[in-house]
Design an enzyme around this catalytic site. Structure first.
Site, PDB file in Angstrom:
ATOM      1  N   SER A 176       0.787  -1.227   0.000  1.00 28.77           N
ATOM      2  CA  SER A 176       0.000   0.000   0.000  1.00 28.77           C
ATOM      3  C   SER A 176       0.818   1.276   0.000  1.00 28.77           C
ATOM      4  CB  SER A 176      -0.943   0.017   1.206  1.00 28.77           C
ATOM      5  OG  SER A 176      -0.212  -0.045   2.424  1.00 28.77           O
ATOM      6  N   HIS A 204      -5.456  -3.559  -2.419  1.00 28.38           N
ATOM      7  CA  HIS A 204      -5.179  -2.568  -3.461  1.00 28.38           C
ATOM      8  C   HIS A 204      -5.032  -3.186  -4.854  1.00 28.38           C
ATOM      9  CE1 HIS A 204      -4.502   0.649  -0.470  1.00 28.38           C
ATOM     10  NE2 HIS A 204      -4.028  -0.339   0.272  1.00 28.38           N
ATOM     11  N   LYS A 236     -12.037   0.409  -1.339  1.00 29.57           N
ATOM     12  CA  LYS A 236     -11.056   0.991  -2.264  1.00 29.57           C
ATOM     13  C   LYS A 236     -11.625   0.951  -3.673  1.00 29.57           C
ATOM     14  CE  LYS A 236      -7.359   0.073   0.971  1.00 29.57           C
ATOM     15  NZ  LYS A 236      -8.237  -0.368   2.094  1.00 29.57           N
TER      16      LYS A 236
END
Length: 389
Positions: A176, A204, A236
């Site tokens: 990240s 992610h 996300k």
């Protein structure tokens, strides 16, 4: 003896590590108002631009009208609603796994999975740059805990040789703060040779990697035998909230029985699950979002290279620019904000000392002209801020 909180806070301020919460006064997006200032934002994790998508919003509103606004209880009492179940089934199909389990947050998903699977007498091996939630999970599990050098398979192999009991190898899919990918095929091969399991937190990666946005496992063509425990977060690229764990029938049933963060937590609002079902559909069907995002990444990396800045080796929307000292990272971030650009300065302990950085994140809602504006502002900001000793 008393708690000297004033001294602790003063020490953090002096080290340029004090953190404050920006006040977002608009919906999440690339153009926001923060603390009263209109800004072009390059710092959220809404990679596909779905957090404020009209279709996702409408699905949320329709879900709230039908199911109300609260989960009401834990999943094992009476909080497991039809939308939760439908989303779990959709996520299982999406990841190519028999089952998926909804969790209230990514942090809780990681804590729940690790602590339910290993304990005293077992071993947890983690990449040194794993997310804090993974590191905390390893420490709290009671298992023998060790960190191998970042993406270093020889370091992992040497620790595997000393492992005892059930062994769980844990890694981020996309790191990240660096934006680079785990060398997952090699990690899986090393683990398989020692009869260890691999757990991947692909918070992610989902939405950004893979032909259908299936993340790092799809990107590398791996399956449930390679990665028995797969974690994804929904706040996300999915644009909503919560998280999930995907794996075998036996894995999910084990987590339902033993994962304390699942057992003892109220379920997420069913309307969030309704919204996520829509965002999952968009994520899979609208490949133009990933294609556009990849073009923006290439544009940004080429532009930063021309500026002579130190850009980390990342093929993802996470594009960190190393500033070195916390003081310089804060100063350049402030200079960008003066020019209408919002980029967060990331400092220790989130990243190793001496590697404070601007964590630029790109979004499918950005345009090429937005990226050009960022590059121009970055050039000006760097020139305006002197090097720090």
């Amino acid at each position: 003896m008393s708690f000297d909180l004033t001294a602790r806070l003063a020490e953090r301020r002096a080290a340029h590590l004090y953190r404050q919460r920006p006040l977002l006064e608009t919906p999440q997006g690339v153009r926001v108002v923060v603390d009263g200032q209109p800004l072009l934002a390059f710092c959220n994790n809404d990679y596909l631009g779905l957090a404020n998508d009209p279709e996702v919003i409408e699905a949320f509103v329709a879900g709230a009208r039908t199911w109300g606004v609260g989960g009401g209880a834990s999943h094992l009492v009476v909080g497991h609603s039809t939308p939760h179940h439908q989303l779990e089934e959709a996520l299982a199909e999406f990841t190519g796994r028999p089952r998926a389990l909804l969790m209230s947050s990514g942090y809780m998903a990681n804590l729940g999975a690790v602590t339910a699977l290993v304990g005293q007498g077992d071993t947890v091996l983690e990449d040194r740059l794993n997310h804090a939630s993974l590191l905390d999970a390893g420490l709290l599990s009671g298992a023998r805990f060790s960190r191998y050098l970042h993406n270093d398979i020889s370091s992992l192999t040497s620790r595997l040789a000393k492992a005892t009991g059930n062994t769980l190898v844990v890694t981020d899919g996309v790191f990240s703060m660096d934006g680079d990918l785990a060398d997952l095929p090699a990690v899986c091969a090393a683990a398989r040779a020692k009869d260890a399991w691999v757990m991947v937190d692909d918070a992610h990666g989902f939405g950004c990697l893979g032909r259908q946005g299936g993340g790092i496992v799809e990107h590398y063509g791996l399956d449930v035998k390679d990665v028995p425990v797969l974690i994804g977060t929904l706040g996300k690229a999915f644009g909503t909230a919560g998280a999930f764990i995907a794996g075998s029938e036996e894995l999910i049933e084990t987590l339902i029985q033993f994962a304390r963060p699942y057992i003892y937590t109220t379920s997420q609002p069913p309307a969030v699950a309704c919204a996520t079902l829509k965002s999952l559909q968009i994520l899979r069907e609208q490949s133009w979002r990933r294609e556009h995002l990849n073009r923006l990444i290439a544009q940004f990396r080429a532009g930063v290279s021309d500026l002579g800045l130190q850009l980390m080796d990342s093929p993802t929307p996470i594009q960190p620019i190393v500033m070195g000292s916390s003081e310089r990272a804060i100063a350049v971030s402030a200079a960008l904000r003066e020019r209408g650009i919002l980029v967060t300065a990331i400092r220790p302990p989130t990243v190793p000392r001496g590697t404070a950085r601007l964590r630029v994140t790109l979004c499918a809602a950005h345009s090429e002209s937005d990226v050009a504006q960022l590059l121009d502002a970055l050039k000006q900001a760097i020139a305006a801020v002197p090097e720090c000793e």
